[in-house]
Write a protein that holds these residues in place. Structure first.
Motif, PDB file in Angstrom:
ATOM      1  N   LYS A   8     -79.197   4.836  86.907  1.00 37.07           N
ATOM      2  CA  LYS A   8     -77.924   4.259  86.535  1.00 37.07           C
ATOM      3  C   LYS A   8     -77.555   4.374  84.991  1.00 37.07           C
ATOM      4  N   ARG A   9     -78.768   4.332  84.261  1.00 40.73           N
ATOM      5  CA  ARG A   9     -78.491   4.517  82.952  1.00 40.73           C
ATOM      6  C   ARG A   9     -78.312   5.915  82.472  1.00 40.73           C
ATOM      7  N   CYS A  20     -74.532   6.757  83.730  1.00 40.50           N
ATOM      8  CA  CYS A  20     -73.469   6.045  82.613  1.00 40.50           C
ATOM      9  C   CYS A  20     -73.504   6.872  81.730  1.00 40.50           C
ATOM     10  N   TYR A  28     -68.506   7.201  86.513  1.00 38.01           N
ATOM     11  CA  TYR A  28     -69.522   6.324  87.140  1.00 38.01           C
ATOM     12  C   TYR A  28     -69.377   4.805  86.719  1.00 38.01           C
ATOM     13  N   LEU A  29     -69.048   4.630  85.471  1.00 35.65           N
ATOM     14  CA  LEU A  29     -68.944   3.106  85.082  1.00 35.65           C
ATOM     15  C   LEU A  29     -67.813   2.404  85.895  1.00 35.65           C
ATOM     16  N   SER A  30     -67.064   3.045  86.156  1.00 40.01           N
ATOM     17  CA  SER A  30     -65.939   2.452  87.047  1.00 40.01           C
ATOM     18  C   SER A  30     -66.162   2.295  88.446  1.00 40.01           C
ATOM     19  N   LEU A  33     -69.260   0.836  89.441  1.00 40.97           N
ATOM     20  CA  LEU A  33     -70.194  -0.004  89.454  1.00 40.97           C
ATOM     21  C   LEU A  33     -69.695  -1.527  89.582  1.00 40.97           C
ATOM     22  N   SER A  72     -73.368  -5.316  88.485  1.00 43.54           N
ATOM     23  CA  SER A  72     -74.243  -4.153  88.026  1.00 43.54           C
ATOM     24  C   SER A  72     -73.808  -3.665  86.549  1.00 43.54           C
ATOM     25  N   VAL A  73     -72.508  -3.678  86.379  1.00 45.13           N
ATOM     26  CA  VAL A  73     -72.105  -3.487  84.758  1.00 45.13           C
ATOM     27  C   VAL A  73     -72.777  -4.434  84.055  1.00 45.13           C
ATOM     28  N   LEU A  81     -76.647  -3.710  83.457  1.00 42.88           N
ATOM     29  CA  LEU A  81     -76.816  -2.601  82.704  1.00 42.88           C
ATOM     30  C   LEU A  81     -77.391  -2.873  81.369  1.00 42.88           C
ATOM     31  N   PRO A 104     -76.605   2.443  78.786  1.00 46.93           N
ATOM     32  CA  PRO A 104     -76.653   3.899  78.934  1.00 46.93           C
ATOM     33  C   PRO A 104     -77.548   4.548  78.384  1.00 46.93           C
ATOM     34  N   ASP A 142     -75.335   1.971  94.969  1.00 50.58           N
ATOM     35  CA  ASP A 142     -73.936   1.494  94.406  1.00 50.58           C
ATOM     36  C   ASP A 142     -73.001   1.200  95.588  1.00 50.58           C
TER      37      ASP A 142
END
Ligand code: FE
Length: 183
Positions: free
Chosen positions: A102-103, A106, A112-114, A116, A120-121, A124, A130, A156
């Motif tokens: 995930k990191r 990002c 990708y961030l959009s 999540l 999950s955001v 992070l 990231p 996800d």
């Protein structure tokens, strides 16, 4: 006890718990992740990894050596330590690396961030945010990095309330087939 039976027992005992901050239970989340892995054409061992990637959230019978190893409560490390007693690195490495994936995503995939979920955001940041460019490059060099990234994307997706997917028994033979064999 057979490991497949133990896994079913763990999900039956704890799988009804909510998946933190998401509208599905732990069991629903696991089954949806395995379903997406199957649909995506993953090999059986990676479907098993997807099914079991969050088992660290459900364990309360960690072997004593895990504490000795200085592992904190990071669920991916707990899951990895437990699974490593029964499965090889093709199963355990993607599990251990699914948070790092995930990191990594990002840092490398602008969209990708959009994708999540809000929870999950939020997690992070607790997970370190990231990756830097150097960390992302190092991640790519690790064995099973690509598989960890695939698993992450199924993870996800696996947050849809009420989705009808095959149950745990569907995966029993796959779990047994992925077990380490004493040779
Ligand atoms: Fe997950």
């Amino acid at each position: 006890m057979q490991i497949a039976d133990r896994i079913v027992e763990i999900f039956e005992a704890k799988g009804g718990a909510a998946y933190f901050g998401e509208p599905v239970s732990q069991l629903e989340h696991a089954l949806q992740a395995a379903y997406h892995a199957t649909r995506d054409g993953a090999p059986d061992w990676l479907v098993v990894a997807a099914l079991l990637h969050d088992i660290g959230h459900l364990l309360d019978d960690m072997p004593e050596h895990v504490a000795d190893m200085g592992i904190d409560a990071r669920h991916e490390d707990l899951g990895h330590a437990w699974l490593a007693q029964h499965f090889g690195p093709e199963v355990t490495a993607p599990v251990r690396m699914h948070v790092d994936a995930k990191r990594y995503l990002c840092a490398t995939d602008p969209e990708y961030l959009s994708l999540l979920s809000p929870a999950s955001v939020q997690s992070l940041q607790l997970q370190g945010g990231p990756f830097t460019e150097a960390e992302a490059l190092a991640f790519e060099q690790e064995p099973f990095a690509r598989e960890a990234v695939r698993l992450r994307r199924w993870d996800d997706l696996a947050k849809v309330p009420g989705m009808r997917v095959p149950g745990l028994e569907h995966y029993r033979a796959m779990i047994e087939g992925a077990l380490l064999r004493a040779s």
